[in-house]
Design a protein around this motif. Sequence first.
Motif, PDB file in Angstrom:
ATOM      1  N   TRP A 100       0.688  -1.028  -0.097  1.00 23.23           N
ATOM      2  CA  TRP A 100       0.221  -0.313  -0.246  1.00 23.23           C
ATOM      3  C   TRP A 100       0.677   1.447   0.089  1.00 23.23           C
ATOM      4  O   TRP A 100       0.423   2.201  -0.720  1.00 23.23           O
ATOM      5  N   LEU A 101       1.793   1.083   0.964  1.00 28.07           N
ATOM      6  CA  LEU A 101       2.168   2.581   1.058  1.00 28.07           C
ATOM      7  C   LEU A 101       3.960   2.922  -0.104  1.00 28.07           C
ATOM      8  O   LEU A 101       3.703   3.662  -0.808  1.00 28.07           O
ATOM      9  N   GLU A 102       3.896   1.968  -1.218  1.00 29.30           N
ATOM     10  CA  GLU A 102       4.939   1.744  -2.074  1.00 29.30           C
ATOM     11  C   GLU A 102       4.221   2.331  -3.369  1.00 29.30           C
ATOM     12  O   GLU A 102       4.699   2.790  -3.812  1.00 29.30           O
ATOM     13  N   SER A 103       3.017   1.753  -3.504  1.00 29.39           N
ATOM     14  CA  SER A 103       2.527   1.957  -4.541  1.00 29.39           C
ATOM     15  C   SER A 103       1.753   3.516  -4.445  1.00 29.39           C
ATOM     16  O   SER A 103       1.375   3.622  -5.461  1.00 29.39           O
ATOM     17  N   ASP A 104       1.099   3.615  -3.314  1.00 33.48           N
ATOM     18  CA  ASP A 104       0.289   4.960  -3.063  1.00 33.48           C
ATOM     19  C   ASP A 104       1.540   6.082  -3.148  1.00 33.48           C
ATOM     20  O   ASP A 104       2.018   7.478  -4.210  1.00 33.48           O
ATOM     21  N   ARG A 105       2.879   5.880  -3.005  1.00 35.58           N
ATOM     22  CA  ARG A 105       4.319   7.075  -3.169  1.00 35.58           C
ATOM     23  C   ARG A 105       5.219   6.893  -4.835  1.00 35.58           C
ATOM     24  O   ARG A 105       5.558   7.609  -5.344  1.00 35.58           O
ATOM     25  N   MET A 106       4.659   5.129  -4.973  1.00 36.22           N
ATOM     26  CA  MET A 106       4.850   5.612  -6.668  1.00 36.22           C
ATOM     27  C   MET A 106       3.769   6.494  -7.456  1.00 36.22           C
ATOM     28  O   MET A 106       4.394   6.896  -8.455  1.00 36.22           O
ATOM     29  N   LEU A 107       2.649   6.151  -6.948  1.00 35.52           N
ATOM     30  CA  LEU A 107       0.904   6.823  -7.899  1.00 35.52           C
ATOM     31  C   LEU A 107       1.441   8.139  -7.766  1.00 35.52           C
ATOM     32  O   LEU A 107       1.360   8.868  -9.460  1.00 35.52           O
ATOM     33  N   SER A 108       1.987   9.131  -7.016  1.00 33.84           N
ATOM     34  CA  SER A 108       1.701  10.164  -6.790  1.00 33.84           C
ATOM     35  C   SER A 108       2.563  10.880  -5.502  1.00 33.84           C
ATOM     36  O   SER A 108       2.083  10.125  -4.777  1.00 33.84           O
ATOM     37  N   LEU A 109       3.162  11.173  -5.426  1.00 31.13           N
ATOM     38  CA  LEU A 109       3.937  12.205  -3.871  1.00 31.13           C
ATOM     39  C   LEU A 109       3.029  13.385  -4.090  1.00 31.13           C
ATOM     40  O   LEU A 109       2.107  13.977  -4.520  1.00 31.13           O
ATOM     41  N   ALA A 110       3.049  14.007  -2.993  1.00 36.62           N
ATOM     42  CA  ALA A 110       1.956  15.290  -2.448  1.00 36.62           C
ATOM     43  C   ALA A 110       2.640  16.478  -2.552  1.00 36.62           C
ATOM     44  O   ALA A 110       1.760  17.372  -3.353  1.00 36.62           O
ATOM     45  N   PHE A 111       3.738  16.943  -3.104  1.00 40.47           N
ATOM     46  CA  PHE A 111       4.534  17.411  -3.941  1.00 40.47           C
ATOM     47  C   PHE A 111       3.592  18.957  -3.307  1.00 40.47           C
ATOM     48  O   PHE A 111       3.945  20.087  -3.627  1.00 40.47           O
ATOM     49  N   THR A 112       3.967  18.868  -1.879  1.00 38.41           N
ATOM     50  CA  THR A 112       3.425  19.907  -1.286  1.00 38.41           C
ATOM     51  C   THR A 112       5.032  21.207  -0.987  1.00 38.41           C
ATOM     52  O   THR A 112       5.832  20.917  -1.150  1.00 38.41           O
ATOM     53  N   PRO A 113       5.000  22.656  -0.979  1.00 40.73           N
ATOM     54  CA  PRO A 113       5.862  23.422  -0.937  1.00 40.73           C
ATOM     55  C   PRO A 113       6.820  23.014   0.435  1.00 40.73           C
ATOM     56  O   PRO A 113       7.994  23.203   0.347  1.00 40.73           O
ATOM     57  N   GLU A 114       6.120  22.675   1.801  1.00 45.21           N
ATOM     58  CA  GLU A 114       6.190  22.331   3.180  1.00 45.21           C
ATOM     59  C   GLU A 114       7.471  21.069   2.577  1.00 45.21           C
ATOM     60  O   GLU A 114       8.310  21.522   2.910  1.00 45.21           O
ATOM     61  N   SER A 115       6.618  20.135   2.359  1.00 47.98           N
ATOM     62  CA  SER A 115       7.897  18.830   2.273  1.00 47.98           C
ATOM     63  C   SER A 115       8.802  19.277   1.525  1.00 47.98           C
ATOM     64  O   SER A 115      10.376  18.647   1.795  1.00 47.98           O
ATOM     65  N   LEU A 116       9.110  20.072  -0.030  1.00 49.82           N
ATOM     66  CA  LEU A 116       9.851  20.397  -0.912  1.00 49.82           C
ATOM     67  C   LEU A 116      11.068  21.100  -0.034  1.00 49.82           C
ATOM     68  O   LEU A 116      12.592  20.593   0.162  1.00 49.82           O
ATOM     69  N   GLU A 117      10.762  21.894   0.891  1.00 49.56           N
ATOM     70  CA  GLU A 117      11.329  22.582   1.989  1.00 49.56           C
ATOM     71  C   GLU A 117      11.847  22.314   2.911  1.00 49.56           C
ATOM     72  O   GLU A 117      13.558  22.574   2.920  1.00 49.56           O
ATOM     73  N   VAL A 118      11.604  21.340   3.677  1.00 51.52           N
ATOM     74  CA  VAL A 118      11.950  20.925   4.892  1.00 51.52           C
ATOM     75  C   VAL A 118      13.353  19.166   4.030  1.00 51.52           C
ATOM     76  O   VAL A 118      14.029  20.047   4.649  1.00 51.52           O
ATOM     77  N   GLN A 119      12.728  19.041   3.164  1.00 52.85           N
ATOM     78  CA  GLN A 119      13.413  17.722   2.338  1.00 52.85           C
ATOM     79  C   GLN A 119      15.015  18.520   1.769  1.00 52.85           C
ATOM     80  O   GLN A 119      16.433  18.113   1.873  1.00 52.85           O
ATOM     81  N   GLU A 125      22.001  20.153   3.906  1.00 49.98           N
ATOM     82  CA  GLU A 125      22.601  20.294   5.772  1.00 49.98           C
ATOM     83  C   GLU A 125      23.210  18.928   5.292  1.00 49.98           C
ATOM     84  O   GLU A 125      24.491  18.322   6.192  1.00 49.98           O
ATOM     85  N   GLU A 126      22.797  17.881   4.708  1.00 47.33           N
ATOM     86  CA  GLU A 126      23.609  16.668   4.781  1.00 47.33           C
ATOM     87  C   GLU A 126      25.218  16.811   3.850  1.00 47.33           C
ATOM     88  O   GLU A 126      25.939  16.405   3.997  1.00 47.33           O
ATOM     89  N   PHE A 127      24.650  17.773   2.836  1.00 49.32           N
ATOM     90  CA  PHE A 127      25.869  17.869   1.981  1.00 49.32           C
ATOM     91  C   PHE A 127      27.149  18.394   2.660  1.00 49.32           C
ATOM     92  O   PHE A 127      28.725  18.549   2.137  1.00 49.32           O
ATOM     93  N   LYS A 128      26.831  19.775   3.734  1.00 45.62           N
ATOM     94  CA  LYS A 128      27.576  20.446   4.194  1.00 45.62           C
ATOM     95  C   LYS A 128      28.275  19.588   5.417  1.00 45.62           C
ATOM     96  O   LYS A 128      29.040  19.675   5.118  1.00 45.62           O
ATOM     97  N   GLN A 129      27.501  18.902   5.801  1.00 50.70           N
ATOM     98  CA  GLN A 129      28.062  17.771   6.714  1.00 50.70           C
ATOM     99  C   GLN A 129      28.833  16.683   6.358  1.00 50.70           C
ATOM    100  O   GLN A 129      30.584  16.332   6.816  1.00 50.70           O
ATOM    101  N   THR A 130      28.576  16.075   5.033  1.00 48.36           N
ATOM    102  CA  THR A 130      29.226  14.995   4.369  1.00 48.36           C
ATOM    103  C   THR A 130      31.112  15.717   3.427  1.00 48.36           C
ATOM    104  O   THR A 130      31.348  14.776   3.316  1.00 48.36           O
ATOM    105  N   CYS A 131      30.360  16.520   2.800  1.00 51.02           N
ATOM    106  CA  CYS A 131      31.184  17.382   1.724  1.00 51.02           C
ATOM    107  C   CYS A 131      32.207  18.945   2.197  1.00 51.02           C
ATOM    108  O   CYS A 131      32.993  18.234   1.782  1.00 51.02           O
ATOM    109  N   LEU A 132      31.716  19.139   3.109  1.00 52.40           N
ATOM    110  CA  LEU A 132      32.091  20.545   3.267  1.00 52.40           C
ATOM    111  C   LEU A 132      32.478  20.346   4.405  1.00 52.40           C
ATOM    112  O   LEU A 132      34.095  21.018   4.830  1.00 52.40           O
ATOM    113  N   ASN A 133      32.291  20.016   6.380  1.00 50.65           N
ATOM    114  CA  ASN A 133      33.056  20.193   7.000  1.00 50.65           C
ATOM    115  C   ASN A 133      33.468  18.977   7.424  1.00 50.65           C
ATOM    116  O   ASN A 133      33.855  18.559   8.397  1.00 50.65           O
TER     117      ASN A 133
END
Length: 411
Positions: A100-119, A125-133
């Motif tokens: 159920w879970l995998e099929s729903d996100r294959m069907l379509s993501l929510a694509f909310t501005p909030e989700s995009l901004e959070v991720q 931050e991951e880039f900064k931690q693993t590559c820069l710092n």
Amino acid sequence: MVAFERFTLDNGLRVVVNTDTRTPLVAMAIAYDVGARDEEAAHSGFAHLFEHLMFGGSVNVPNFDTPMQRAGGSNNAFTCSDFTCYHCVMPAATVETAFWLESDRMLSLAFTPESLEVQRKVVVEEFKQTCLNEPYGDVSHLMLDLAYKIHPYRWPTIGIKPEHIEQATMPQVKAFFAKHYRPCNAVMALSGNITLEKARMLCLKWFAPIPGGVKPSRNLPAEPKQTEIRRLVVEREVPENALFMAFHMPGRFTAQFPVYDVASDLLANGRSSRLKERLVAKGKCFSMLEASVMGTVDPGLFEVYGQLLEGVTYQEAEAAIWQELQDLVNVGQPELEKVQNKYAATLRYDELSIKNRALQMAEYELYGGAEQLNEREAKQRAVTTGQVATVAKNALVPENACVLEYRAKAI
């Protein structure tokens, strides 16, 4: 030996099933045929961004992790240059929750501005931690850019720079999803206490209604043959001087790949391997030294890298490695059989895990068929000392080498 059966839905989703009734669990892996090599140089890091976005909520499921955990499951994902994989392990009794879970996100993501901004913030931050710092964190960027001039392997999975993710727009994100995250561009692998019939029934219920889409075409530029040694010297605030060397080699699914894989094992797999016994254990040049192969679908890199002991010059360290590479022409049959036996034992151990089986089936089915899983040992056993010598003579040579001197800045 991993026994499996397969079927394909009308929408193009390929499914491979390994039934194992000895366990009360089921592992699921869904591999999408999209990785960093499918990005544009001006918009790098998108495949990795999607690894995170896929957990940010889909059209009917606002939160992915909560129902997964309530059903007793655990999940994760990873992205590489060639593909992206989402995987979970569930009790067999609640495995339908994963469908159920995998099929729903294959069907379509929510694509909310909030989700995009959070991720977006998480990835930056991951880039900064693993590559820069992090010490030596920019090595992948430096080495890949040195080794590749036109192929998209020239940037790492995390992307060229964080600005590419910071500037990603909603239309760009939606277009990337619509192009790559389709049933026809994916493989599902199941391993554990599930029959082929139940897997087919659940796939028909949850995945068959999803439109298949059109499989993206891929026409990547071939990297030109390197004809002379490439060098780069950098200075960073790191604990020790380090040396990185890379050599161009064939892709993972070629007949030559096992020879390079064996050569890397001869050099650095285990304490009795050549590099570790001769250049580390005896305290000659390095405090640590490794060798590995990238294992990419397109032609990749054979890598040797280590940290220098205090007082050892780069000239001394590099000369010692060149000596060991040249000495691969003198590998004997007992030494070869030792690393081949170790490889076989590793395969057996890996196959005990249903998660490993699912991950490997998904990847191999994506690129030519899961049958290749059961051919790995035979291919490795077929490697000869003469083939290793040929690699040493023709590939592990200066004109095919990229060398990075990573110098510790004096404080």
